[in-house]
Design an enzyme around this catalytic site. Structure first.
Site, PDB file in Angstrom:
ATOM      1  N   GLY A  28       3.935  -3.438  -1.493  1.00  0.00           N
ATOM      2  CA  GLY A  28       3.798  -3.973  -0.140  1.00  0.00           C
ATOM      3  C   GLY A  28       3.710  -5.477  -0.319  1.00  0.00           C
ATOM      4  O   GLY A  28       3.193  -5.940  -1.345  1.00  0.00           O
ATOM      5  N   ASN A  32       1.878  -7.072  -3.541  1.00  0.00           N
ATOM      6  CA  ASN A  32       2.668  -7.641  -4.643  1.00  0.00           C
ATOM      7  C   ASN A  32       2.145  -9.046  -4.990  1.00  0.00           C
ATOM      8  O   ASN A  32       1.995  -9.396  -6.163  1.00  0.00           O
ATOM      9  CB  ASN A  32       4.155  -7.741  -4.275  1.00  0.00           C
ATOM     10  CG  ASN A  32       4.728  -6.423  -3.777  1.00  0.00           C
ATOM     11  OD1 ASN A  32       4.198  -5.367  -4.094  1.00  0.00           O
ATOM     12  ND2 ASN A  32       5.808  -6.476  -3.005  1.00  0.00           N
ATOM     13  N   TYR A 100      11.297   3.921   6.293  1.00  0.00           N
ATOM     14  CA  TYR A 100       9.834   3.732   6.318  1.00  0.00           C
ATOM     15  C   TYR A 100       9.118   4.815   7.113  1.00  0.00           C
ATOM     16  O   TYR A 100       9.615   5.273   8.140  1.00  0.00           O
ATOM     17  CB  TYR A 100       9.481   2.396   7.003  1.00  0.00           C
ATOM     18  CG  TYR A 100       9.836   1.181   6.198  1.00  0.00           C
ATOM     19  CD1 TYR A 100       8.936   0.646   5.288  1.00  0.00           C
ATOM     20  CD2 TYR A 100      11.063   0.548   6.361  1.00  0.00           C
ATOM     21  CE1 TYR A 100       9.254  -0.489   4.552  1.00  0.00           C
ATOM     22  CE2 TYR A 100      11.391  -0.582   5.624  1.00  0.00           C
ATOM     23  CZ  TYR A 100      10.481  -1.093   4.726  1.00  0.00           C
ATOM     24  OH  TYR A 100      10.800  -2.208   4.004  1.00  0.00           O
ATOM     25  N   ARG A 102       5.469   4.383   8.270  1.00  0.00           N
ATOM     26  CA  ARG A 102       4.262   3.559   8.181  1.00  0.00           C
ATOM     27  C   ARG A 102       3.581   3.331   9.528  1.00  0.00           C
ATOM     28  O   ARG A 102       2.497   2.747   9.561  1.00  0.00           O
ATOM     29  CB  ARG A 102       4.602   2.206   7.539  1.00  0.00           C
ATOM     30  CG  ARG A 102       5.387   1.260   8.440  1.00  0.00           C
ATOM     31  CD  ARG A 102       5.943   0.065   7.727  1.00  0.00           C
ATOM     32  NE  ARG A 102       4.941  -0.800   7.126  1.00  0.00           N
ATOM     33  CZ  ARG A 102       5.240  -1.974   6.555  1.00  0.00           C
ATOM     34  NH1 ARG A 102       6.499  -2.404   6.542  1.00  0.00           N
ATOM     35  NH2 ARG A 102       4.306  -2.709   6.014  1.00  0.00           N
ATOM     36  N   ARG A 163       9.701  -9.111   9.757  1.00  0.00           N
ATOM     37  CA  ARG A 163      10.361  -7.798   9.696  1.00  0.00           C
ATOM     38  C   ARG A 163      10.574  -7.317  11.133  1.00  0.00           C
ATOM     39  O   ARG A 163       9.647  -6.785  11.757  1.00  0.00           O
ATOM     40  CB  ARG A 163       9.511  -6.778   8.940  1.00  0.00           C
ATOM     41  CG  ARG A 163       9.260  -7.089   7.477  1.00  0.00           C
ATOM     42  CD  ARG A 163      10.539  -7.007   6.624  1.00  0.00           C
ATOM     43  NE  ARG A 163      10.265  -7.339   5.239  1.00  0.00           N
ATOM     44  CZ  ARG A 163      10.249  -8.578   4.745  1.00  0.00           C
ATOM     45  NH1 ARG A 163      10.498  -9.614   5.538  1.00  0.00           N
ATOM     46  NH2 ARG A 163      10.007  -8.784   3.479  1.00  0.00           N
ATOM     47  N   GLY A 226      16.705 -23.518  -3.841  1.00  0.00           N
ATOM     48  CA  GLY A 226      15.627 -24.446  -4.209  1.00  0.00           C
ATOM     49  C   GLY A 226      14.443 -24.314  -3.277  1.00  0.00           C
ATOM     50  O   GLY A 226      14.483 -23.567  -2.299  1.00  0.00           O
ATOM     51  N   ASP A 254       7.272 -12.664  -2.607  1.00  0.00           N
ATOM     52  CA  ASP A 254       5.856 -12.317  -2.832  1.00  0.00           C
ATOM     53  C   ASP A 254       5.406 -12.824  -4.196  1.00  0.00           C
ATOM     54  O   ASP A 254       4.297 -13.344  -4.345  1.00  0.00           O
ATOM     55  CB  ASP A 254       5.647 -10.796  -2.792  1.00  0.00           C
ATOM     56  CG  ASP A 254       6.342 -10.145  -1.614  1.00  0.00           C
ATOM     57  OD1 ASP A 254       6.498 -10.819  -0.583  1.00  0.00           O
ATOM     58  OD2 ASP A 254       6.732  -8.966  -1.727  1.00  0.00           O
TER      59      ASP A 254
END
Ligand code: ADP
Length: 304
Positions: A28, A32, A100, A102, A163, A226, A254
């Site tokens: 997640g 992470n 998913y 969730r 998201r 970058g 993450d």
């Protein structure tokens, strides 16, 4: 010892191995970051704030956090809801598809399940996903908690991690993302997120948008192109060495955030911290899955 509390949701990850079998792990976005932060700065105290269920998978996650030496004092239990779950399938071209489960996960109730919001830490880290999974009432509670922590001297770090499917609509996501930025001392906008959420097409547009949020340090990620840093009215670009043998880009951002924050807390300068974060991310994307083995990690990443 520096103390950081990281808030969000960790899910069960099922990754298709072939037509009939799946490999299970836990991941997640904020989880992470917590794992990579702790690996980069082992002498820190990292607590993960979340809610899990009373099921056996939740027990396994708790055990896993122990293995990663993540403090579980702020992991709350729901008696009615379980861990969220997602499944990844890679097609022949390496393209990934996610599914998913969730919406009803225990983590969506974290603020309701917290027994006390009276704690202290040096840093509090959360993301747009951490906010998106909550209902409006808990979102307000989260921001009250953050204001309380700030009043006690805690610094706030935020990654918008947009998201779309977790929000009712774009306006809702824009509203809460802007609130997240407004409480932040350190922010990690991603070029892709800002393009989809705000139609910003370059670093200047992102920095202009963030100008009235009074963020001390802005670290904008843009894949292999970058990292742009804006701090004390000074802007700089930190080049990133492009990885050509990318295996799985899951958790790149993450991992970068975990490495960057760890380096900053180890008193490294922003430019050096960005190079370190980029090295962590570059390592993670050359292995499958969000969390790579500690052996693989240690063979590439020098300690701070
Ligand atoms: P996010 O995962 O948040 O969308 P990015 O795609 O910008 O974030 O990637 C996060 C970081 O991962 C980048 O700042 C960079 O350091 C590293 N990264 C991503 N893709 C590559 C690549 N192809 N080569 C080297 N580094 C990469």
């Amino acid at each position: 010892m520096k103390r950081i509390v990281i808030f969000g949701e960790c899910m069960v990850e099922l990754r298709a191995q072939d037509d009939d079998s799946m490999a299970k792990s836990f991941a997640g976005d904020t989880y992470n970051t917590a794992v990579y932060f702790k690996r980069c700065l082992p002498e820190s105290s990292v607590s993960y704030l979340t809610a899990i269920g009373a099921d056996f998978l939740s027990d396994e996650l708790l055990f896993k956090m122990g293995e990663h030496e993540i403090n579980t004092d702020f992991v709350f239990r729901s008696t009615t809801q379980n861990l969220g779950l997602y499944m990844i399938r890679n097609d022949n071209q390496g393209e990934r598809t996610f599914a998913y489960w969730r919406a009803q996960s225990a983590a969506t109730q974290t603020l309701n399940l917290m027994s006390s919001t009276d704690f202290q830490c040096d840093w509090f880290y959360f993301s747009g996903i951490s906010v998106a999974i909550l209902d409006d009432e808990q979102r307000e509670k989260l921001f009250l908690l953050i204001e309380d922590l700030k009043a006690k001297g805690c610094q706030i770090a935020f990654d918008p991690n947009y998201r779309p499917r977790l929000w009712k609509n774009k306006e809702e996501a824009q509203y809460w993302t802007s609130k997240g930025y407004a409480v932040s001392d350190l922010a990690f906008p991603g070029a892709d997120d800002h393009l989809t959420l705000f139609s910003h097409t370059n670093a200047d547009e992102i920095f202009d948008y963030l100008a009235d949020k009074h963020i001390g340090e802005i670290v904008m990620k843009n894949g292999a192109i970058g990292v742009h840093i804006l701090r004390e009215n000074e802007q700089c670009i930190v080049p990133v060495e492009r990885v050509t043998n990318v295996v799985d880009t899951t958790a790149a951002g993450d991992a970068f955030n975990g490495g960057y924050l760890a380096a900053r807390l180890a008193d490294k300068k922003p430019v050096e911290s960005a190079s370190y974060g980029a090295k962590v991310a570059a390592t993670v994307i050359t292995y499958p899955g969000a969390i790579i083995s500690s052996d693989a990690f240690e063979s590439h990443i020098p300690s701070l």
